[in-house]
Design an enzyme around this catalytic site. Structure first.
Site, PDB file in Angstrom:
ATOM      1  N   GLY A  17       0.785  -1.228   0.000  1.00  0.00           N
ATOM      2  CA  GLY A  17       0.000   0.000   0.000  1.00  0.00           C
ATOM      3  C   GLY A  17       0.817   1.278   0.000  1.00  0.00           C
ATOM      4  O   GLY A  17       1.899   1.354  -0.577  1.00  0.00           O
ATOM      5  N   ASP A  61       4.666  -5.715  15.387  1.00  0.00           N
ATOM      6  CA  ASP A  61       3.318  -5.337  15.819  1.00  0.00           C
ATOM      7  C   ASP A  61       3.457  -4.005  16.540  1.00  0.00           C
ATOM      8  O   ASP A  61       3.963  -3.946  17.665  1.00  0.00           O
ATOM      9  CB  ASP A  61       2.745  -6.410  16.749  1.00  0.00           C
ATOM     10  CG  ASP A  61       1.376  -6.046  17.319  1.00  0.00           C
ATOM     11  OD1 ASP A  61       0.875  -4.928  17.035  1.00  0.00           O
ATOM     12  OD2 ASP A  61       0.809  -6.862  18.064  1.00  0.00           O
ATOM     13  N   VAL A  62       3.031  -2.940  15.903  1.00  0.00           N
ATOM     14  CA  VAL A  62       3.275  -1.603  16.464  1.00  0.00           C
ATOM     15  C   VAL A  62       2.526  -1.368  17.768  1.00  0.00           C
ATOM     16  O   VAL A  62       2.882  -0.461  18.530  1.00  0.00           O
ATOM     17  CB  VAL A  62       2.911  -0.490  15.456  1.00  0.00           C
ATOM     18  CG1 VAL A  62       3.773  -0.594  14.205  1.00  0.00           C
ATOM     19  CG2 VAL A  62       1.422  -0.514  15.096  1.00  0.00           C
ATOM     20  N   ASN A  88       3.229   4.992   9.882  1.00  0.00           N
ATOM     21  CA  ASN A  88       2.237   4.802   8.825  1.00  0.00           C
ATOM     22  C   ASN A  88       1.219   3.709   9.130  1.00  0.00           C
ATOM     23  O   ASN A  88       0.085   3.768   8.650  1.00  0.00           O
ATOM     24  CB  ASN A  88       2.973   4.485   7.519  1.00  0.00           C
ATOM     25  CG  ASN A  88       2.042   4.031   6.417  1.00  0.00           C
ATOM     26  OD1 ASN A  88       1.282   4.829   5.858  1.00  0.00           O
ATOM     27  ND2 ASN A  88       2.076   2.742   6.098  1.00  0.00           N
ATOM     28  N   TYR A  92      -7.640   0.958   8.639  1.00  0.00           N
ATOM     29  CA  TYR A  92      -8.567   1.853   7.944  1.00  0.00           C
ATOM     30  C   TYR A  92      -9.378   1.139   6.868  1.00  0.00           C
ATOM     31  O   TYR A  92     -10.580   0.950   7.002  1.00  0.00           O
ATOM     32  CB  TYR A  92      -7.828   3.035   7.318  1.00  0.00           C
ATOM     33  CG  TYR A  92      -8.692   3.881   6.403  1.00  0.00           C
ATOM     34  CD1 TYR A  92      -9.860   4.474   6.871  1.00  0.00           C
ATOM     35  CD2 TYR A  92      -8.352   4.075   5.066  1.00  0.00           C
ATOM     36  CE1 TYR A  92     -10.667   5.241   6.040  1.00  0.00           C
ATOM     37  CE2 TYR A  92      -9.150   4.845   4.228  1.00  0.00           C
ATOM     38  CZ  TYR A  92     -10.312   5.421   4.716  1.00  0.00           C
ATOM     39  OH  TYR A  92     -11.101   6.169   3.888  1.00  0.00           O
ATOM     40  N   SER A 143      -4.930  12.098   8.840  1.00  0.00           N
ATOM     41  CA  SER A 143      -5.940  12.029   7.786  1.00  0.00           C
ATOM     42  C   SER A 143      -6.662  13.365   7.714  1.00  0.00           C
ATOM     43  O   SER A 143      -6.641  14.146   8.673  1.00  0.00           O
ATOM     44  CB  SER A 143      -6.943  10.907   8.115  1.00  0.00           C
ATOM     45  OG  SER A 143      -8.106  10.991   7.322  1.00  0.00           O
ATOM     46  N   TYR A 156     -12.080   5.435  13.639  1.00  0.00           N
ATOM     47  CA  TYR A 156     -10.935   5.822  12.810  1.00  0.00           C
ATOM     48  C   TYR A 156     -10.705   7.332  12.877  1.00  0.00           C
ATOM     49  O   TYR A 156      -9.572   7.785  13.083  1.00  0.00           O
ATOM     50  CB  TYR A 156     -11.167   5.404  11.355  1.00  0.00           C
ATOM     51  CG  TYR A 156     -10.097   5.918  10.420  1.00  0.00           C
ATOM     52  CD1 TYR A 156      -8.851   5.304  10.371  1.00  0.00           C
ATOM     53  CD2 TYR A 156     -10.316   7.028   9.611  1.00  0.00           C
ATOM     54  CE1 TYR A 156      -7.844   5.787   9.528  1.00  0.00           C
ATOM     55  CE2 TYR A 156      -9.323   7.515   8.771  1.00  0.00           C
ATOM     56  CZ  TYR A 156      -8.099   6.889   8.732  1.00  0.00           C
ATOM     57  OH  TYR A 156      -7.107   7.376   7.909  1.00  0.00           O
ATOM     58  N   PRO A 186      -3.251  12.770   4.675  1.00  0.00           N
ATOM     59  CA  PRO A 186      -3.803  12.563   3.331  1.00  0.00           C
ATOM     60  C   PRO A 186      -5.322  12.631   3.325  1.00  0.00           C
ATOM     61  O   PRO A 186      -5.984  12.463   4.356  1.00  0.00           O
ATOM     62  CB  PRO A 186      -3.340  11.134   2.976  1.00  0.00           C
ATOM     63  CG  PRO A 186      -2.332  10.759   4.030  1.00  0.00           C
ATOM     64  CD  PRO A 186      -2.684  11.549   5.240  1.00  0.00           C
ATOM     65  N   VAL A 189      -7.252   8.310  -0.372  1.00  0.00           N
ATOM     66  CA  VAL A 189      -6.260   7.879  -1.356  1.00  0.00           C
ATOM     67  C   VAL A 189      -6.693   6.548  -1.954  1.00  0.00           C
ATOM     68  O   VAL A 189      -7.134   5.647  -1.230  1.00  0.00           O
ATOM     69  CB  VAL A 189      -4.873   7.725  -0.710  1.00  0.00           C
ATOM     70  CG1 VAL A 189      -3.842   7.302  -1.746  1.00  0.00           C
ATOM     71  CG2 VAL A 189      -4.461   9.025  -0.034  1.00  0.00           C
TER      72      VAL A 189
END
Length: 252
Positions: A17, A61-62, A88, A92, A143, A156, A186, A189
């Site tokens: 992505g 795994d963040v 990043n 979503y 976002s 989200y 962004p 997208v």
């Protein structure tokens, strides 16, 4: 093109992505890339090495503190420094749009764990290494949705609003150490995940494009220039800021 020559960049969620787009762009500018993802980043490493770049993939795994610490330690072991962290990774495109009353608490908690706790944990993992050198850049990905209050995705939108606040407070805490913290926000997208989510495309694409001053779909490549600006010395005296890139839907 060597704005990022020999800089070490960790990108979470970069196995595919938009994260993969970031990795390719930074590698093309001379950066060494660390792909930190729960997914397999080996194919992208092979691609980047084919470009002449140095890259490694780390299963990360963040939302897990130990995993984030291992990520930072592995990056230091391989490259000896960490110059940039791009937060990043996020949940979503896999979400189904629904009213806030219908959001299951477990889904809410999962979104918050990845989208908010993740950037916090990852920033905390890399900050000591950056502070030791007196330099570093953290780029949080938010976002355009928090500026609009987009319905149907309350968890989200809330998580991405938290990123704006996290960025500002963290910038204050790290500025004295020579570190900068900024946000890239962004719009909608056409990433792989969004293209695959037919409901999201059907409900959001037309109204989003209609709201833009530049009325077209946003592609991953539209984010490359702003990302390189935030990652490089071009933004050396900038911190705590949010750069919205969405064709003028949000004019922030």
């Amino acid at each position: 093109m060597d704005r990022m020559k020999n800089k070490v960049v960790i990108i979470t969620g970069a196995a595919q992505g938009i994260g993969a787009t970031y990795a390719r762009a930074l590698a093309a500018e001379g950066a060494h890339i660390v792909i930190a993802d729960v997914l397999d980043g080996a194919p992208l490493v092979e691609e980047l090495e084919g470009m002449g770049a140095e890259a490694i993939a780390l299963k990360t795994d963040v939302s897990d503190e130990a995993s984030a610490s291992t990520m930072a330690a592995a990056a230091m072991e391989r490259f000896g420094q960490i110059d940039v962290l791009v937060n990043n990774a996020a949940i979503y495109a896999s979400l189904k749009m629904k009213g806030f009353e219908d959001i299951d608490l477990s889904e809410w908690d999962k979104v918050m764990a990845v989208n908010v706790r993740g950037p916090f944990i990852c920033a905390r993992a890399v900050a000591p290494h950056m502070k030791a050198r007196g330099q570093g850049r953290i780029i949080n990905i938010s976002s355009g949705t928090p500026f609009k209050g987009t319905p149907g995705l309350l968890h989200y939108v809330t998580s991405k609003g938290a990123i704006l606040a996290l960025t500002r407070a963290l910038a204050r805490e790290l500025g004295d150490f020579g570190l900068s913290v900024n946000t890239l926000a962004p719009g909608l997208v056409l990433s792989e995940g969004v293209v695959a989510n037919a409901e999201m495309r059907e409900r959001l694409t037309a109204p989003v494009i209609a709201s833009r001053a530049i009325k077209r779909d946003q592609m991953p490549g539209d984010l490359i220039g702003p990302l390189l600006f935030l990652a490089s010395d071009d933004s050396a005296f900038m911190t705590g800021e949010t750069v919205v890139v969405d064709g003028g839907s949000v004019m922030h």
